[in-house]
Design an enzyme around this catalytic site. Structure first.
Site, PDB file in Angstrom:
ATOM      1  N   CYS A 118      -0.497   2.190   9.130  1.00  0.00           N
ATOM      2  CA  CYS A 118       0.434   1.267   8.512  1.00  0.00           C
ATOM      3  C   CYS A 118      -0.081  -0.175   8.389  1.00  0.00           C
ATOM      4  CB  CYS A 118       1.681   1.305   9.400  1.00  0.00           C
ATOM      5  SG  CYS A 118       2.999   0.239   8.984  1.00  0.00           S
TER       6      CYS A 118
ATOM      7  N   CYS B  95       2.438  -3.672  15.148  1.00  0.00           N
ATOM      8  CA  CYS B  95       2.343  -3.268  13.739  1.00  0.00           C
ATOM      9  C   CYS B  95       1.728  -4.339  12.843  1.00  0.00           C
ATOM     10  CB  CYS B  95       3.741  -2.908  13.250  1.00  0.00           C
ATOM     11  SG  CYS B  95       3.811  -2.597  11.490  1.00  0.00           S
TER      12      CYS B  95
ATOM     13  N   CYS C 255       7.578  -7.426   7.038  1.00  0.00           N
ATOM     14  CA  CYS C 255       8.733  -6.821   7.712  1.00  0.00           C
ATOM     15  C   CYS C 255       9.287  -7.796   8.730  1.00  0.00           C
ATOM     16  CB  CYS C 255       8.320  -5.518   8.399  1.00  0.00           C
ATOM     17  SG  CYS C 255       9.697  -4.697   9.227  1.00  0.00           S
TER      18      CYS C 255
ATOM     19  N   GLU D 290       0.825  -1.203   0.000  1.00  0.00           N
ATOM     20  CA  GLU D 290       0.000   0.000   0.000  1.00  0.00           C
ATOM     21  C   GLU D 290       0.863   1.257   0.000  1.00  0.00           C
ATOM     22  OE1 GLU D 290      -2.275  -0.824   3.443  1.00  0.00           O
ATOM     23  OE2 GLU D 290      -0.766  -0.027   4.770  1.00  0.00           O
TER      24      GLU D 290
ATOM     25  N   CYS E  20       7.484  -5.663  14.988  1.00  0.00           N
ATOM     26  CA  CYS E  20       7.113  -4.920  16.188  1.00  0.00           C
ATOM     27  C   CYS E  20       5.748  -5.418  16.667  1.00  0.00           C
ATOM     28  CB  CYS E  20       7.050  -3.423  15.877  1.00  0.00           C
ATOM     29  SG  CYS E  20       8.631  -2.791  15.298  1.00  0.00           S
TER      30      CYS E  20
ATOM     31  N   CYS F 299       3.520   8.479   0.979  1.00  0.00           N
ATOM     32  CA  CYS F 299       4.093   7.549   1.945  1.00  0.00           C
ATOM     33  C   CYS F 299       4.297   6.212   1.244  1.00  0.00           C
ATOM     34  CB  CYS F 299       3.109   7.429   3.116  1.00  0.00           C
ATOM     35  SG  CYS F 299       3.567   6.197   4.313  1.00  0.00           S
TER      36      CYS F 299
END
Ligand code: SAH
Ligand code: SF4
Length: 369
Positions: A339, A121, A114, A94, A118, A107
């Site tokens: 996010c 997230c 990832c 995205e 975290c 952005c």
């Protein structure tokens, strides 16, 4: 049939080598680069100062890749636009366009998934899938820039704050920066580009070494290692005190103000005690602290603090500790501006097709749109 080369994967040097080999003149290379990276054309035919014969050669040897738009949502609240793109291998990323008056900020995502994972997230939930290639990074920007230009607007700022950890895909991110700041490209100044990172120390060093010191936003989210290591696992490897040293070096060499991002999570990092520790960490920096109230993610065990708690923390930093602090206004809350969240929803939709209840989900989705 010979395979065509993806022309947006090439930096100026590679493009020049390939084109000269194919019989182009040096000035043609400059023109082609300019069409690709400044005017962002999606077809060679649109390169009006290139001869028909040369366009044929370009079409025979190269392709200009593009991203498929799976979903494009526009916030009714603040005009924020969110794009869900499908990559050639079916993976989804995205990209968000934020609008503040005449300042269009894109952005961008740098990875699919990832590896940092975290605890708060949505992108990290399923771990790392793959790095985005150079053309996939640029195409997010070029797609949106084409739409902006058609409305007599243009991109002003770029932030690497979408999906993924940009410093863990640094080769491609640096190549993209070089192109974005180049005179024959979008010619953006380094001041207009921000990299947000969870704090990968050797790669911050590399930005310094390669003189790619764009604006830096450090996802701090805590004043102490005790709390930070529980939410950002990589803090065990790169603890806060080492991070501060490298940021100090970054600031001294680049002269740039550092942004410290601080997502505020209920009963976790939103205490006065943590605020005091935060002050100790940042007090010598020329910096701004950006407080971001946590955007809850389905399936993750964190909550956004109450309005009261958010303002208490913010006011304490601002008035009592006299720090330079902003409270980030929410962008595109009606289109899941945070996010990784849109992609999560799309994945769920695909899952539900398998379970045979897609219809129900689509109705829910339409209601939201
Ligand atoms: N990997 C980089 C950049 C992408 S994340 C980084 O971590 O900095 C961009 C920002 O969004 C980070 O500050 C991150 O902590 C924040 N973020 C992630 N999930 C969020 C959520 N659910 N609510 C609010 N901010 C979030
Ligand atoms: Fe990765 Fe950034 Fe999400 Fe952490 S916040 S999992 S580093 S994308």
């Amino acid at each position: 049939m010979k395979t065509k080369i993806d022309i947006l994967k090439m930096n100026y040097f590679d493009l020049e080598n390939s084109c000269l080999e194919l019989g182009f003149k040096k000035f043609n290379v400059k023109q082609i680069y300019n069409w690709l990276h400044q005017k962002n054309v999606d077809k060679f035919e649109k390169m009006t100062n290139i001869s028909k014969k040369n366009i044929e050669i370009l079409n025979d040897n190269f392709l200009i890749p593009s991203l498929k738009v799976v979903e494009h949502q526009i916030s009714r609240i603040d005009g924020t636009e969110k794009y869900l793109f499908e990559l050639h291998d079916g993976k989804l990323i995205e990209t968000v366009l934020m609008k503040h008056k005449d300042r269009n900020t894109i952005c961008v995502s740098s990875q699919v998934g990832c590896a940092v994972r975290c605890s708060f997230c949505a992108t990290g939930i399923n771990g790392f899938k793959r790095d985005l290639t150079l053309d996939e990074i640029l195409s997010q920007i070029y797609h949106i820039q084409r739409e902006l230009v058609s409305k007599d607007e243009k991109v002003r700022n770029i932030v690497f704050m979408g999906m993924g950890e940009p410093l863990l895909n640094l080769d491609n991110v640096i190549e993209s920066l070089k192109i974005l700041i180049s005179e024959e490209g979008l010619n953006l100044s380094k001041r207009r580009i921000t990299i947000s990172t969870s704090g990968i120390i050797p790669q911050i060093e590399r930005l310094i070494e390669e003189d790619m010191t764009v604006e830096l936003a450090l996802s701090l989210h805590a004043g102490s290692n005790e709390i930070r290591k529980n939410i950002i696992p990589i803090n065990v490897k790169y603890p806060i005190e080492d991070l501060m040293k490298v940021l100090w070096k970054y600031q001294k060499t680049s002269g740039r103000r550092i942004t410290f991002e601080y997502i505020l999570i209920n009963n976790l990092n939103d205490t006065i005690e943590e605020a005091k520790k935060l002050k100790e960490l940042v007090k010598d920096f020329d910096c701004i602290i950006n407080i971001i109230p946590y955007n809850p993610v389905e399936g993750l065990n964190h909550e956004r603090p109450s309005r009261n708690r958010i303002f208490k923390f913010y006011n304490y930093l601002k008035d009592d500790l006299r720090l330079n602090v902003t409270l980030r206004g929410e962008k595109g809350t009606d289109i899941d501006g945070a996010c990784g969240q849109l992609r999560q929803k799309q994945k769920k939709l695909k899952l539900d097709v398998k379970n045979g209840n897609l219809e129900e989900k689509i109705i829910i989705k339409n209601e939201k749109n």
